[in-house]
Design a protein around this motif. Structure first.
Motif, short mmCIF file in Angstrom:
data_model
loop_
_atom_site.label_atom_id
_atom_site.label_comp_id
_atom_site.label_asym_id
_atom_site.label_seq_id
_atom_site.Cartn_x
_atom_site.Cartn_y
_atom_site.Cartn_z
N UNK A 1 2.13 -7.91 -11.33
CA UNK A 1 3.52 -7.77 -10.95
C UNK A 1 3.66 -7.28 -9.50
N UNK A 2 2.89 -6.25 -9.19
CA UNK A 2 3.01 -5.66 -7.86
C UNK A 2 2.57 -6.65 -6.80
N UNK A 3 1.49 -7.35 -7.08
CA UNK A 3 0.99 -8.31 -6.11
C UNK A 3 1.98 -9.45 -5.93
N UNK A 4 2.54 -9.90 -7.04
CA UNK A 4 3.46 -11.02 -6.97
C UNK A 4 4.70 -10.64 -6.17
N UNK A 5 5.24 -9.46 -6.42
CA UNK A 5 6.44 -9.03 -5.70
C UNK A 5 6.17 -8.98 -4.19
N UNK A 6 5.07 -8.33 -3.84
CA UNK A 6 4.75 -8.19 -2.42
C UNK A 6 4.53 -9.54 -1.77
N UNK A 7 3.75 -10.35 -2.44
CA UNK A 7 3.41 -11.66 -1.90
C UNK A 7 4.67 -12.51 -1.72
N UNK A 8 5.51 -12.46 -2.72
CA UNK A 8 6.73 -13.26 -2.69
C UNK A 8 7.66 -12.79 -1.57
N UNK A 9 7.89 -11.49 -1.49
CA UNK A 9 8.90 -10.98 -0.58
C UNK A 9 8.40 -10.76 0.84
N UNK A 10 7.10 -10.61 1.02
CA UNK A 10 6.60 -10.27 2.35
C UNK A 10 5.40 -11.10 2.78
N UNK A 11 4.75 -11.79 1.84
CA UNK A 11 3.57 -12.56 2.18
C UNK A 11 2.30 -11.72 2.29
N UNK A 12 2.41 -10.42 2.08
CA UNK A 12 1.23 -9.57 2.15
C UNK A 12 0.65 -9.37 0.76
N UNK A 13 -0.65 -9.65 0.57
CA UNK A 13 -1.27 -9.32 -0.70
C UNK A 13 -1.33 -7.80 -0.87
N UNK A 14 -1.27 -7.37 -2.11
CA UNK A 14 -1.27 -5.94 -2.40
C UNK A 14 -2.44 -5.21 -1.75
N UNK A 15 -3.60 -5.82 -1.74
CA UNK A 15 -4.78 -5.14 -1.22
C UNK A 15 -4.69 -4.97 0.30
N UNK A 16 -4.03 -5.88 0.97
CA UNK A 16 -3.87 -5.73 2.40
C UNK A 16 -2.83 -4.68 2.72
N UNK A 17 -1.81 -4.64 1.89
CA UNK A 17 -0.78 -3.61 2.02
C UNK A 17 -1.42 -2.22 2.01
N UNK A 18 -2.32 -2.04 1.08
CA UNK A 18 -3.03 -0.77 0.95
C UNK A 18 -3.71 -0.37 2.26
N UNK A 19 -4.31 -1.33 2.91
CA UNK A 19 -4.98 -1.06 4.18
C UNK A 19 -3.98 -0.63 5.24
N UNK A 20 -2.88 -1.34 5.32
CA UNK A 20 -1.86 -0.99 6.31
C UNK A 20 -1.35 0.43 6.07
N UNK A 21 -1.14 0.77 4.80
CA UNK A 21 -0.67 2.12 4.48
C UNK A 21 -1.64 3.17 4.97
N UNK A 22 -2.90 2.97 4.66
CA UNK A 22 -3.91 3.96 5.08
C UNK A 22 -3.91 4.14 6.59
N UNK A 23 -3.87 3.03 7.30
CA UNK A 23 -3.87 3.11 8.76
C UNK A 23 -2.62 3.82 9.26
N UNK A 24 -1.49 3.51 8.65
CA UNK A 24 -0.23 4.08 9.14
C UNK A 24 -0.20 5.59 8.96
#
Lengths: 163, 163
Positions: B28-51
DNA sequence: CCCGCTTAGTTGAACTCTCAACCAGGAGAC
DNA sequence: GTCTCCTGGTTGAGAGTTCAACTAAGCGGG
């Protein structure tokens, strides 16, 4: 859209812990299974479902629903399992669109060989570290989530039919 | 090897519920992110850590450890994020072997745009259906598992150093 | 009978992940 | 210095997943 309810510190912690557990659990279980038997965790799940069915066969759609896989994913998976000789496809007698997936003897044998290692790993990772009370809590929490998502609980007696 | 301690009916139920929750949550989480932003959940995680890092940059190995990804996986992921212009690689001044991953302004902007939808989904799926007490229980259970696996708990104050 | 809608299942391309092999630089022993 | 071992990180191939497009068959109305 700027009135998002962000997570507070406590929720953040819970969330990170949950995500971490999710990831590690999947990774560990899959690695063990793959290493010791060559079966990916998701294919193992399919074999289990088939083995539990009387006749060891199931409609593709049924199998997909039970294991919570997309039809596409299941179709690819069954193709692979068929190549391995562990599952056989048969056309459904009552619905010409339908396909049955049947667990072969070889498939059953592989499952029987793989099961002990897998169960041992599951115990090591989840059941041994927790007390009986905690295991029960965990089950209840998961079921509560599932129910809130519109699924039927897993613990309760066979949710076969709605009647 | 035949003295495997199989799961009893209650444990089976708990286990199925847990596996189901794991699967659905990720999906669900991956689908929502992918659909609305094009970012896979796992990549989102990386961005969060860096931020969250001062300077918005981190050694590859640090980043891998924090997000619990393999070095290989991280390397592939950062390559992709670099192509998208959201992350930049810089060589490490103190260790010529090292690489730094730095979050670009564009990456930060994408993250800021994606966060509300993601957090809303997380709330909807996990925090809203549970009471505060249950959320706390869930966090404690996950942390207990993590600790039993040799990790440090997520809830407690910043586990930066061991000193 | 035939048209359109729905369901069952498959397929191929694009993408991510894993694993093993690999290169380069640091670090200690001699 | 140089040999060896270890660490940081990348790469490519192979495998699994997703998504959208597609075929085939059931189902219902006119």
């Amino acid at each position: 859209m700027s009135d998002t309810r962000w997570l507070d510190a406590g929720e953040q912690g819970t969330w990170r812990a949950l995500v971490s557990v999710l990831g590690r659990l999947n990774e560990q279980l899959d690695r063990q299974l793959q290493r010791d038997t060559g079966i990916p965790l998701t294919y193992y799940e399919i074999l289990v479902r088939l083995s539990e069915t009387p006749g060891r066969e199931l409609r593709m759609s049924e199998l997909a629903e039970q294991s919570e896989y997309s039809r596409s994913r299941l179709s690819h998976a069954v193709s692979k399992l068929e190549k391995l000789g562990w599952v056989r496809r048969k056309s459904c007698p009552t619905d010409k669109r339908g396909q049955l997936a049947e667990l072969t003897d070889e498939g059953m044998a592989s499952l029987v060989a793989a099961a002990p290692g897998h169960v041992t790993e599951v115990r090591k990772l989840v059941f041994d570290p927790l007390t009986a009370r905690e295991v029960q809590q965990l089950g209840e929490l998961c079921d509560k989530l599932r129910v809130s998502w519109g699924d039927s609980p897993c613990d309760s007696p066979c949710p076969e039919t709605t009647q």
